[in-house]
Design a protein around this motif. Structure first.
Motif, short mmCIF file in Angstrom:
data_model
loop_
_atom_site.label_atom_id
_atom_site.label_comp_id
_atom_site.label_asym_id
_atom_site.label_seq_id
_atom_site.Cartn_x
_atom_site.Cartn_y
_atom_site.Cartn_z
N MET A 46 -12.91 35.47 14.95
CA MET A 46 -11.63 36.19 14.89
C MET A 46 -11.70 37.65 15.30
SD MET A 46 -9.12 34.30 14.60
CE MET A 46 -7.88 35.58 14.45
N PRO A 47 -12.74 38.41 14.91
CA PRO A 47 -12.77 39.81 15.36
C PRO A 47 -12.69 39.94 16.88
CG PRO A 47 -14.34 39.50 13.59
CD PRO A 47 -13.83 38.14 13.94
N TRP A 48 -13.45 39.12 17.59
CA TRP A 48 -13.43 39.20 19.06
C TRP A 48 -12.07 38.82 19.59
CZ3 TRP A 48 -12.60 36.86 23.69
CH2 TRP A 48 -13.24 37.39 24.82
N ILE A 49 -11.48 37.79 18.99
CA ILE A 49 -10.16 37.31 19.46
C ILE A 49 -9.11 38.41 19.27
CG2 ILE A 49 -8.29 35.68 18.92
CD1 ILE A 49 -10.53 33.58 18.35
N ILE A 50 -9.18 39.12 18.16
CA ILE A 50 -8.21 40.20 17.93
C ILE A 50 -8.47 41.36 18.88
CG2 ILE A 50 -7.46 41.95 16.26
CD1 ILE A 50 -6.38 39.03 15.88
N ASN A 51 -9.74 41.71 19.07
CA ASN A 51 -10.05 42.84 19.94
C ASN A 51 -9.72 42.57 21.40
OD1 ASN A 51 -11.06 44.51 17.93
ND2 ASN A 51 -13.11 43.62 18.04
N GLU A 84 -8.94 47.23 11.84
CA GLU A 84 -8.04 48.35 12.09
C GLU A 84 -6.87 47.94 12.97
OE1 GLU A 84 -10.99 51.29 13.55
OE2 GLU A 84 -10.25 52.50 11.86
N LYS A 85 -7.20 47.21 14.04
CA LYS A 85 -6.15 46.80 14.98
C LYS A 85 -5.15 45.85 14.30
CE LYS A 85 -5.41 44.72 19.52
NZ LYS A 85 -6.03 44.13 20.72
N ALA A 86 -5.68 44.84 13.62
CA ALA A 86 -4.78 43.83 13.02
C ALA A 86 -3.91 44.44 11.93
CB ALA A 86 -5.61 42.67 12.47
N LEU A 87 -4.54 45.16 11.00
CA LEU A 87 -3.79 45.65 9.84
C LEU A 87 -2.84 46.79 10.20
CD1 LEU A 87 -5.79 43.83 8.40
CD2 LEU A 87 -6.10 45.59 6.66
N LYS A 88 -3.23 47.59 11.20
CA LYS A 88 -2.41 48.76 11.52
C LYS A 88 -1.37 48.50 12.61
CE LYS A 88 -5.69 52.35 10.15
NZ LYS A 88 -6.69 53.31 10.64
N THR A 89 -1.66 47.57 13.51
CA THR A 89 -0.75 47.42 14.66
C THR A 89 -0.13 46.03 14.81
OG1 THR A 89 -2.41 46.72 16.27
CG2 THR A 89 -2.19 49.09 15.91
N MET A 90 -0.54 45.08 13.98
CA MET A 90 -0.03 43.71 14.18
C MET A 90 0.60 43.17 12.90
SD MET A 90 -3.34 42.21 16.24
CE MET A 90 -2.68 40.64 16.82
N THR A 91 1.47 42.18 13.06
CA THR A 91 1.98 41.48 11.88
C THR A 91 1.08 40.25 11.66
OG1 THR A 91 3.38 39.99 13.17
CG2 THR A 91 4.34 42.12 12.50
N PRO A 92 1.09 39.71 10.44
CA PRO A 92 0.29 38.50 10.21
C PRO A 92 0.61 37.39 11.21
CG PRO A 92 1.01 39.40 8.12
CD PRO A 92 1.68 40.21 9.19
N ASP A 93 1.88 37.20 11.52
CA ASP A 93 2.25 36.14 12.47
C ASP A 93 1.66 36.38 13.86
OD1 ASP A 93 3.58 34.76 10.56
OD2 ASP A 93 5.60 35.41 11.17
N GLU A 94 1.56 37.66 14.22
CA GLU A 94 0.96 37.96 15.53
C GLU A 94 -0.52 37.62 15.56
OE1 GLU A 94 3.97 41.60 16.93
OE2 GLU A 94 2.07 42.08 15.94
N ASN A 134 -5.19 48.42 -1.06
CA ASN A 134 -4.61 49.29 -0.05
C ASN A 134 -5.61 49.60 1.09
OD1 ASN A 134 -2.74 50.93 1.19
ND2 ASN A 134 -3.17 52.72 -0.11
N ILE A 135 -6.03 48.55 1.75
CA ILE A 135 -7.07 48.69 2.79
C ILE A 135 -6.61 49.62 3.91
CG2 ILE A 135 -8.39 47.42 4.54
CD1 ILE A 135 -8.26 44.98 2.65
N LEU A 136 -7.39 50.64 4.19
CA LEU A 136 -7.12 51.64 5.24
C LEU A 136 -5.72 52.24 5.11
CD1 LEU A 136 -8.64 49.75 8.33
CD2 LEU A 136 -9.79 51.35 6.79
N GLY A 137 -5.22 52.26 3.88
CA GLY A 137 -3.90 52.84 3.66
C GLY A 137 -2.74 52.00 4.18
N THR A 138 -3.00 50.74 4.49
CA THR A 138 -1.94 49.89 5.07
C THR A 138 -1.13 49.16 4.02
OG1 THR A 138 -3.45 47.99 5.22
CG2 THR A 138 -3.34 49.45 7.14
#
Lengths: 168, 446
Positions: free
Chosen positions: B216-221, B31-41, B150-154
């Motif tokens: 990766m999930p922990w790193i993103i969170n 949720e955090k990555a797809l909704k609030t971040m760009t791939p580069d981030e 269209n994962i989570l509408g993103t």
């Protein structure tokens, strides 16, 4: 790709397995259906127990590849049986960490109990014994695998129980 | 208690299901990555974390991601290497069967970062039951809208494919894995071109180990910096260690990199020490391919400092007095273990698993097995010891892929540190030919 519902071969997947095969082939990009070869060979082995030339030719036909492309893959990977096998194929791990946990002794006991050596099948056709390399269960060794099930922390007594259970 | 990143929830009942995993914070990173971040981030966080490839090579994962070519109009792929087959290593097996959604979540976040819309998890064929577990987890995640279109509408699409292998250790080598994934024999490819430029289907591809991706999930969170704050030096974060052999508590343990070898081996939190009534003889710290060390070199470096569970400390002294963290396959040998027999066993493994493409490996691994067999069975000559060293040198560095090195190192290191035991086998053929015969200094016992 050939129409996989029409084939002149004598061998054929059951309708359920044919559906599964179609589903597997659809996972890959257009024109890359050869990627399905390993999974389809697993499905074929599930149905026939082993991979005869006829079965491999049939798989080649389904995937629209040359039979030799199937043969060279089937002979490379150790999990594909190229000869008939017994009802239960015991794949026994003979690698270092299992041996440290007494794997060699239990293996000796198993061979004696079944009266066969590696690569052989019991006269009643119930068990085939295969030696395999590391099964990635080193902390729970000695270990062997029968189809999709792992049997871990083996002892002679556990072997007795498992064989009795599978002989019923 | 040490920080847990991968195994914090591994023993929660039902954690293999989507709902329980979600209740414990699962899929928050998607949720955090797809909704609030760009791939580069996302790539940037991976770089900041300093997480290194957990399959054995230890190459920084973020940097590897940075090498991915991005030509227009050509798909890119992420392939998860779940072909764990190194003797002594069973951590990925444990992770996937116990908490499959952690890998799925890591795959989604990582695929998003790399711009991949079809990603593969290549699982060793022996683990067909794990293939079923992963397929089930993927079906659940798809039904909940975390995979597919269209994962989570993103607007981001991702399809995950689980591919079973056919039982070949060589398929853990990334280019052999790609060949296998294309439905061929697992023969490694020449590099360059590297997979980042021409990988799966000649398209740019990243191949990462299960454990690397599961971080990766922990790193993103929590952020890459928080991850980098765990561990020691360039060995950041935690590491799963598969502990086997003559210890009281074999199993998979998550450690903070930098814990001492002594603590890992002897504390009750981890291995619990060598099994009762016995003492440490030798240790392989990173899976069968890395050099074996005798007891006096494993808890202390040659300089007398504490040896730590980190990439740098374990390799301190190079191969003369050090070893490698490798895949984290921690195999412990007490005084009842015969080094010659174990070396022969490992040599058999590498001979069996050589793909046969390069002559030094194809011929050399078989030759080493044969020589070790005759030493172990009481038919060796003193010349055989130098012959083994010579063969190992001729394999090392002379093959397309690292399997040649992996086959050479255990033999060379066993002779380097336990030459007396080989000599004893040769000079006491009657004793040595008994299974389980062990050399112990001046005292030979069986």
């Amino acid at each position: 790709m050939a129409d996989i519902t029409e084939t002149s071969n004598v061998v054929a997947f059951t309708p359920e397995r044919l559906e599964k095969v179609k589903e597997v082939i659809a996972r890959y990009p257009e024109g890359r259906q050869k990627s399905a070869l390993l999974p389809v060979l697993h499905i074929a082995q599930e149905q026939w127990g082993w991979l005869s030339n006829e079965v491999m030719d049939y798989v080649a036909d389904i995937l629209s590849i040359k039979p030799v492309e199937v043969y060279e893959v089937a002979t490379f990977y150790t999990m594909y049986h190229l000869d008939p096998v017994g009802k239960h194929v015991i794949e026994y791990c003979r690698t270092g960490p299992c041996c440290l946990m007494g794997g060699e002794d239990v293996y000796g006991y198993l061979k004696q109990k079944l009266g066969i050596d590696a690569g052989e099948t019991t006269p009643d056709g119930n068990f085939t014994l295969k030696e395999v390399e590391c099964l990635a269960a080193c902390g729970w060794g000695p270990v062997f695998q029968i189809r999709e099930k792992y049997y871990m922390n083996l002892t002679n007594e556990r072997v007795d129980e498992i064989i009795a259970d599978l002989s019923r | 208690m040490a920080k847990k990143i991968l195994t914090e929830h591994i023993n929660v009942p039902g954690i293999e299901t989507f709902d329980v995993y979600r209740q414990h914070g699962g899929y928050a990173a998607v949720e955090k990555a797809l909704k609030t971040m760009t791939p580069d981030e996302v790539v940037e966080e991976a770089k900041k974390s300093g997480v290194r490839g957990r399959g054995g090579a230890g190459f920084p994962m973020g940097m590897k991601w940075g090498f991915l070519a991005k030509p227009e109009g050509i798909p890119r792929y992420l392939v998860c290497n779940a072909d764990e087959s190194e003797p002594g290593t069973f951590k990925d097996h444990h992770l996937m069967r116990s908490i499959p959604h952690l890998l799925i979540e890591g795959m989604i976040v990582s695929s998003f970062a790399l711009g991949a819309h079809k990603s593969f998890i290549y699982v060793r064929g022996e683990l067909l039951y794990v293939v079923r577990i992963l397929e089930q987890a993927i079906a659940e995640a798809t039904a909940k809208g975390f995979l597919g279109k269209n994962i989570l509408g993103t607007g981001y699409d991702l399809e995950l494919v689980v591919q079973p292998g056919g039982g070949a250790y060589i398929c853990g080598e990334e280019t052999a894995l790609l060949e296998s994934l294309e439905g061929k024999r697992g023969n490694p490819r020449n590099k360059p071109p590297f997979p980042a430029v021409k990988g799966l289907y000649q398209s740019p591809t990243v191949v990462n180990n299960v454990e690397s991706i599961a971080n990766m999930p922990w790193i993103i969170n929590n952020g890459g910096d928080a991850y980098a704050a765990i561990g020691i030096g360039r060995s950041t974060g935690t590491k799963l260690i598969s502990a086997s052999g003559h210890i009281r508590k074999p199993g998979v343990y998550e450690i903070e990199l930098g814990v001492s070898v002594d603590e890992f081996l002897n504390s009750d939190e981890y291995c619990g020490g060598v099994r009762d009534g016995h003492y440490l003889k030798a240790l392989v710290a990173g899976g069968s391919s890395v050099p074996i060390l005798p007891a006096h070199l494993i808890t202390k470096t040659a300089n007398g400092e504490d040896r730590l569970m980190s990439y740098e400390s374990l390799s301190d002294g190079g191969f003369a007095t050090g070893t490698m963290l490798g895949s984290g396959g921690f195999i412990v040998f007490d005084e009842t273990a015969c080094i010659v027999r174990n070396t022969w066993n490992f040599a058999r493994f590498y001979h069996h698993e050589s793909c046969g493409q390069c002559s030094p490996c194809r011929e050399g691994t078989g030759w080493m097995e044969k020589v070790l067999h005759r030493i172990e069975h009481g038919h060796g000559s003193m010349h055989d010891i130098d012959l083994l060293v010579d063969i190992s040198k001729k394999i090392e560095g002379n093959t397309i892929c690292p399997l040649g090195d992996a086959a050479a190192w255990p033999v060379a290191s066993a002779i380097r540190h336990f030459r007396d035991e080989f000599v004893w086998h040769i000079t006491n053929p009657q004793e040595a030919s008994r299974p389980g015969a062990v050399y112990m200094g001046d005292l030979a016992v069986a």
